[in-house]
Design an enzyme around this catalytic site. Structure first.
Site, short mmCIF file in Angstrom:
data_model
loop_
_atom_site.label_atom_id
_atom_site.label_comp_id
_atom_site.label_asym_id
_atom_site.label_seq_id
_atom_site.Cartn_x
_atom_site.Cartn_y
_atom_site.Cartn_z
N GLY A 144 50.78 16.27 31.25
CA GLY A 144 51.06 16.40 29.82
C GLY A 144 50.30 17.52 29.13
O GLY A 144 49.21 17.92 29.56
N ALA A 145 50.87 17.99 28.03
CA ALA A 145 50.18 18.89 27.09
C ALA A 145 49.44 18.01 26.07
O ALA A 145 49.57 16.79 26.08
CB ALA A 145 51.18 19.80 26.39
N TRP A 146 48.70 18.67 25.15
CA TRP A 146 47.84 17.88 24.26
C TRP A 146 48.45 17.61 22.89
O TRP A 146 47.83 16.93 22.08
CB TRP A 146 46.49 18.59 24.07
CG TRP A 146 46.57 20.09 23.93
CD1 TRP A 146 46.30 21.00 24.90
CD2 TRP A 146 46.95 20.83 22.76
NE1 TRP A 146 46.49 22.27 24.42
CE2 TRP A 146 46.89 22.20 23.11
CE3 TRP A 146 47.35 20.48 21.47
CZ2 TRP A 146 47.21 23.22 22.22
CZ3 TRP A 146 47.67 21.49 20.58
CH2 TRP A 146 47.59 22.84 20.96
N ASN A 147 49.63 18.11 22.61
CA ASN A 147 50.10 17.97 21.23
C ASN A 147 50.73 16.61 20.92
O ASN A 147 50.67 16.15 19.79
CB ASN A 147 51.03 19.12 20.86
CG ASN A 147 52.21 19.23 21.77
OD1 ASN A 147 52.22 18.66 22.86
ND2 ASN A 147 53.22 19.95 21.35
N SER B 205 46.59 15.84 29.25
CA SER B 205 45.79 17.04 29.03
C SER B 205 44.32 16.64 28.90
O SER B 205 43.99 15.60 28.33
CB SER B 205 46.24 17.73 27.74
OG SER B 205 45.24 18.63 27.31
N GLU B 206 43.45 17.50 29.39
CA GLU B 206 42.00 17.23 29.29
C GLU B 206 41.54 17.22 27.83
O GLU B 206 40.47 16.70 27.51
CB GLU B 206 41.21 18.25 30.10
CG GLU B 206 41.47 19.72 29.80
CD GLU B 206 42.66 20.30 30.59
OE1 GLU B 206 43.63 19.56 30.87
OE2 GLU B 206 42.60 21.51 30.92
N GLU C 121 59.02 21.36 30.88
CA GLU C 121 59.14 21.46 29.41
C GLU C 121 58.05 22.42 28.96
O GLU C 121 56.88 22.02 28.87
CB GLU C 121 58.96 20.09 28.77
CG GLU C 121 60.09 19.12 29.06
CD GLU C 121 61.38 19.48 28.35
OE1 GLU C 121 61.39 20.45 27.56
OE2 GLU C 121 62.40 18.81 28.60
N CYS D 143 56.05 22.71 20.56
CA CYS D 143 56.66 23.68 21.48
C CYS D 143 57.95 24.28 20.92
O CYS D 143 58.24 25.45 21.13
CB CYS D 143 56.96 23.00 22.79
SG CYS D 143 57.92 21.49 22.56
N LYS E 271 66.20 29.72 29.99
CA LYS E 271 65.32 30.85 30.32
C LYS E 271 63.93 30.34 30.73
O LYS E 271 63.80 29.26 31.32
CB LYS E 271 65.30 31.86 29.17
CG LYS E 271 66.72 32.42 28.87
CD LYS E 271 66.68 33.78 28.20
CE LYS E 271 66.37 33.73 26.74
NZ LYS E 271 66.50 35.01 26.04
N GLU F 118 64.82 16.28 29.15
CA GLU F 118 64.24 14.98 28.89
C GLU F 118 65.15 14.26 27.90
O GLU F 118 65.98 14.87 27.23
CB GLU F 118 62.82 15.13 28.32
CG GLU F 118 61.86 15.66 29.38
CD GLU F 118 60.39 15.51 29.06
OE1 GLU F 118 60.00 15.82 27.93
OE2 GLU F 118 59.64 15.09 29.96
P1 NAD Z 1 48.74 24.06 29.51
O1 NAD Z 1 49.81 24.75 30.26
O2 NAD Z 1 47.42 24.74 29.38
O3 NAD Z 1 48.40 22.65 30.19
C1 NAD Z 1 49.40 21.66 30.35
C2 NAD Z 1 48.94 20.66 31.39
O4 NAD Z 1 48.96 21.28 32.67
C3 NAD Z 1 47.51 20.13 31.18
O5 NAD Z 1 47.49 18.77 31.48
C4 NAD Z 1 46.72 20.92 32.20
O6 NAD Z 1 45.54 20.28 32.63
C5 NAD Z 1 47.72 21.05 33.33
N1 NAD Z 1 47.51 22.16 34.24
C6 NAD Z 1 46.98 23.37 33.97
N2 NAD Z 1 46.98 24.13 35.09
C7 NAD Z 1 47.54 23.40 36.07
C8 NAD Z 1 47.82 23.65 37.45
N3 NAD Z 1 47.55 24.80 38.02
N4 NAD Z 1 48.42 22.66 38.16
C9 NAD Z 1 48.72 21.47 37.58
N5 NAD Z 1 48.46 21.19 36.29
C10 NAD Z 1 47.89 22.14 35.54
O7 NAD Z 1 49.35 23.67 28.11
P2 NAD Z 1 48.62 23.06 26.84
O8 NAD Z 1 47.74 24.11 26.28
O9 NAD Z 1 48.06 21.73 27.18
O10 NAD Z 1 49.86 22.79 25.88
C11 NAD Z 1 50.46 23.78 25.11
C12 NAD Z 1 51.70 24.31 25.78
O11 NAD Z 1 52.59 23.24 26.07
C13 NAD Z 1 52.46 25.25 24.87
O12 NAD Z 1 52.93 26.35 25.62
C14 NAD Z 1 53.63 24.41 24.41
O13 NAD Z 1 54.76 25.12 24.01
C15 NAD Z 1 53.89 23.57 25.61
N6 NAD Z 1 54.63 22.36 25.24
C16 NAD Z 1 55.94 22.25 25.61
C17 NAD Z 1 56.68 21.13 25.24
C18 NAD Z 1 58.14 20.99 25.62
O14 NAD Z 1 58.63 19.87 25.60
N7 NAD Z 1 58.85 22.06 25.95
C19 NAD Z 1 56.08 20.13 24.49
C20 NAD Z 1 54.75 20.26 24.14
C21 NAD Z 1 54.04 21.39 24.52
#
Ligand code: NAD
Length: 484
Positions: free
Chosen positions: A150-153, A178-179, A250, A284, A451, A458
Site C-alpha cells: 500500500g501507499a500512505w494516502n 506503507s512505512e 495502481e 493519485c 499508460k 480495482e
Molecule cells: P511508493 O511507491 O514510495 O511506495 C508504495 C509502497 O511500495 C510502499 O508500501 C513502499 O514501502 C513499497 N515499496 C517501495 N519500494 C518497493 C520495492 N522495491 N518492492 C516492493 N515494495 C516497495 O509510494 P508512496 O510514496 O507510498 O505513495 C505515493 C504514490 O502512490 C503516488 O505516486 C501516488 O500517485 C500513488 N498512488 C496511487 C494510487 C492509485 O490507486 N493509482 C492510489 C494512491 C497512491
C-alpha cells in the site's frame, strides 16, 4: 478516547505479533510531528510466518462455499461501520487527514468494498460452452496467496480495496502497508478475524520496500497488487514478471481537468478544489493540470483563490478542519521543492505554497497560473496541494496537450455541452474519467489506469478478473479419435 497505539507491529495467523529483531521505525502524527509508537519492520521469520499462515488459510478458505466467504466479508463491513469513528481517528493519526474527511471516506469506503465483494461472492461462476455434442465448462478459481502493498494516502481503503475482491475469490492475502502509515491496516486484519475469517487469511506485515521486495519474490506468492508510485511500480512489476506472477498496479498520475468556456464556473472550481486539495492533495487521481479556456481563466482563478482562502487549516481532529498537514517531512520537502521549481520556471504563484511555522508538516495550498506544458510542475507528479492552471484556446488543442504525458490515470471535463463532454472524454487517454465532477470512486465502478499509471482494475466486477483465473474443461461425449 481512542488509543491509536498499535497492539503490536504485525498481524499474522489471526493474532498480533512482534519481533524486536526487526528494524524499528517511528509512527509519526503528521499534524504535530509527535511520535505515536515505534513498530518493527518484518524480519524474514515474520514474513515466512505470514506466508505459511496465508498458504494454510487459503486452502481452508477456498474450500468454503462462496456464500460463507461472502458472509464473513459482509460481517466485516458491518463491524467497520460500527467502529467508523474509532477507525477514522486512527486513520487521521496515521495520515494527518482531517477527521471531517476520514469519517466519510476511509473506513466507510473500505466497508463498501467488503460489502460489495461479500455480496457478489456467491454470484461468481464459470460458464458452459456447447460445442455440438461435446461441451466445455469453465471454473473460476482463486490465484492463491496474494500480496498487497500500500501507499500512505488511504491506508484503510487500500487494504480493503485489495483484500475484499481477493478474499471473495478464495485467495488469502499478506498486506504490507506503507512505512509512513502502519496503523490502519492492522485494524482491518483485526476486524476480519472478528467477522470469522480463518487465522492467516489476511495478514499485515510492516516494513520498507525491502520487505515488499521479499514478499513479491517468494514462491508461495501468486499475485502482487501494488498501490504506489510509477518508479516503484516498474520495480515491482518486473520482479513479479520474472516468475510470471499476476499483477495489479495502481500508480501515480498527472491527470488533466478541462474547463471549457461554457462550464458552470462554480462547479468547475469545486471540481478543481476536490481534485487538488482534498487529503491535502495527496490523491493519485488528482486533476493537477487544470486546463481552463482562455476566455474564462481569470474568472476561474479569481473564484478559486477566494474560495481557497476559506479553507480551514488546523487540528485534524476538529471536525471543522478541512485541510490537514502533509504526511511526512520528506514529502513536505519534495512538495516545497516543486513550488520553488515552479517559481524558477516562471509560473505565477497565485496563492499559497508556503511552509507554515508550526509543529508538524504543514504548508498552505498552492495555485500556479500561467503554467506551460514543458514546466516541471506540469510534467511530474507532485503528490501534494499544488494546482497548475494552464490555458487553452480550442478543444483539439486541449485534448492534445492533456494527452501529452506518460501518465493515464484520470481525466475530467467541465462543460454544459453534453455532446462535447462525451466527445472529449472519448479522446482522453485515462482509465477513470469524470464529467462535471471529479474524484468520485464508488466501489461499483472500475478504478484504474492506462499508460504508465497502471495495469488492471480495482473495484467493481472488473476486479474479479484480476483475483481469479479460469480453468477450462473440455468434455467429449463420444469416442476419442487418434491418427494412429
Ligand atoms: P511508493 O511507491 O514510495 O511506495 C508504495 C509502497 O511500495 C510502499 O508500501 C513502499 O514501502 C513499497 N515499496 C517501495 N519500494 C518497493 C520495492 N522495491 N518492492 C516492493 N515494495 C516497495 O509510494 P508512496 O510514496 O507510498 O505513495 C505515493 C504514490 O502512490 C503516488 O505516486 C501516488 O500517485 C500513488 N498512488 C496511487 C494510487 C492509485 O490507486 N493509482 C492510489 C494512491 C497512491
Amino acid at each position: 478516547m481512542t488509543d491509536v497505539k498499535p497492539t503490536a507491529s504485525h498481524y499474522v495467523d489471526g493474532a498480533y505479533l512482534d519481533d524486536a529483531d526487526g528494524q524499528p521505525f517511528d509512527v509519526i502524527y503528521p499534524a504535530t510531528g509527535e511520535t505515536l509508537a515505534t513498530v518493527h519492520a518484518a524480519t524474514k521469520a515474520v514474513t515466512d510466518a505470514a506466508l505459511d499462515a496465508a498458504t494454510r488459510a487459503q486452502a481452508e478458505w477456498a474450500a468454503l462455499s462462496p456464500r460463507s466467504r461472502g458472509r464473513v466479508l459482509t460481517d466485516a463491513a458491518r463491524i467497520m461501520r460500527e467502529r467508523n469513528r474509532e477507525l477514522s481517528i486512527i486513520e487521521t493519526h496515521d495520515t494527518g487527514k482531517p477527521l471531517q474527511e476520514t469519517l466519510v471516506a476511509d473506513a466507510t469506503s473500505g466497508a463498501d468494498a467488503l460489502e460489495y465483494f461479500g455480496g457478489i461472492a456467491n454470484g461468481l461462476t464459470g460458464e458452459h460452452i456447447q460445442l455440438g455434442d461435446d461441451w466445455a465448462y469453465t471454473i473460476r478459481e482463486p490465484l492463491g496467496v496474494c500480496v498487497g502493498i500500500g501507499a500512505w494516502n488511504y491506508p484503510t481503503q487500500i487494504a480493503c480495496w485489495k483484500a475484499a475482491p481477493a478474499l471473495a475469490c478464495g485467495n488469502a492475502m499478506v498486506f504490507k502497508p506503507s512505512e509512513n502509515t502502519p496503523l490502519a491496516a492492522l485494524k482491518v486484519a483485526e476486524i476480519l478475524t472478528e467477522a470469522g475469517a480463518p487465522p492467516g487469511l489476511f495478514n499485515v506485515v510492516q516494513g520498507m520496500g525491502e520487505v515488499g521486495g521479499r514478499l513479491i519474490t517468494d514462491p508461495r506468492v501468486a499475485k502482487v497488487s501494488l498501490t504506489g508510485s510509477v518508479g516503484t511500480g516498474k520495480k515491482v512489476y518486473s520482479a513479479a514478471a520474472a516468475e510470471m506472477k499476476h499483477v495489479t498496479m495502481e500508480l501515480g498520475g498527472k491527470s488533466p481537468m478541462l474547463v471549457f468556456d461554457d462550464a458552470d464556473i462554480e462547479n468547475a472550481v469545486s471540481g478543481a478544489i476536490l481534485g487538488n486539495f482534498y487529503s491535502s492533495g495527496q490523491v493519485c487521481s488528482n486533476g493537477t493540470r487544470v486546463f481552463v479556456h482562455r476566455s474564462v481563466k481569470e474568472q476561474f482563478l479569481d473564484r478559486l483563490a477566494k474560495r481557497l482562502a476559506t479553507a480551514k487549516l488546523g487540528d485534524p481532529l476538529d471536525e471543522e478542519t478541512n485541510f490537514g498537514p502533509i504526511v511526512s517531512q520528506q514529502q513536505l520537502d519534495i512538495i516545497l521543492g516543486y513550488v520553488a521549481r515552479g517559481k524558477e520556471d516562471g509560473a505565477r504563484l497565485v496563492t499559497g505554497g508556503a511552509r507554515l511555522d508550526k509543529p508538524g508538516f504543514w504548508m498552505s495550498p498552492a495555485i500556479f497560473a500561467d503554467v506551460t506544458d514543458d514546466m516541471t510542475i506540469a510534467r511530474e507528479e507532485i503528490f501534494g496541494p499544488v494546482m497548475s492552471v494552464l490555458d487553452f484556446n480550442d478543444e483539439d488543442e486541449a485534448i492534445r496537450r492533456a494527452n501529452d504525458t506518460p501518465y493515464g490515470l484520470s481525466a475530467g471535463v467541465y462543460t454544459q455541452n453534453l455532446a462535447r463532454a462525451h466527445r472529449v472524454i472519448r479522446k482522453l487517454h485515462a482509465g477513470s474519467c469524470f464529467i462535471n465532477s471529479y474524484n468520485d470512486a464508488p466501489v461499483e465502478v472500475p478504478f484504474g489506469a492506462v499508460k504508465q499509471s497502471g495495469v488492471g482494475r480495482e473495484n467493481a466486477k472488473a476486479a474479479i478478473e484480476h483475483y481469479s483465473q479460469l480453468k477450462s474443461v473440455y468434455v467429449r461425449m463420444g469416442d476419442t479419435e487418434a491418427p494412429f
